[in-house]
Design a protein around this motif. Structure first.
Motif: not given
Length: 75
Positions: A28-30, A36, A56
């Motif tokens: 998810s961080d990539k 955002k 989101t």
């Protein structure tokens, strides 16, 4: 016997969904823009902050609905 075949298909589909959710959480961080998006609400105060990923959540809901629709049409 057909009850077990239906149960087997359901377990396979459920397992596949859990794998996809796990991969999304793992990477998810990539994923760009996840969390955002312009409709996400972020309010920062002096000693507190509030974050609600509205856009989101809507986007993920639509994607999950489409995936489940396609799976339902295939079976």
């Amino acid at each position: 016997m057909s009850d077990f075949q239906g149960l087997g298909k359901g377990l396979i589909i459920g397992g596949f969904i859990f794998i996809v959710i796990g991969l999304i959480l793992l990477f998810s961080d990539k994923i760009p823009l996840l969390g955002k998006l312009p409709g996400d609400i972020a309010i920062k105060g002096k000693n507190w902050s509030f974050y609600f990923p509205l856009a989101t959540s809507i986007l993920l809901s639509i994607l999950i609905s489409l995936v489940l629709f396609v799976i339902r049409k295939l079976f």
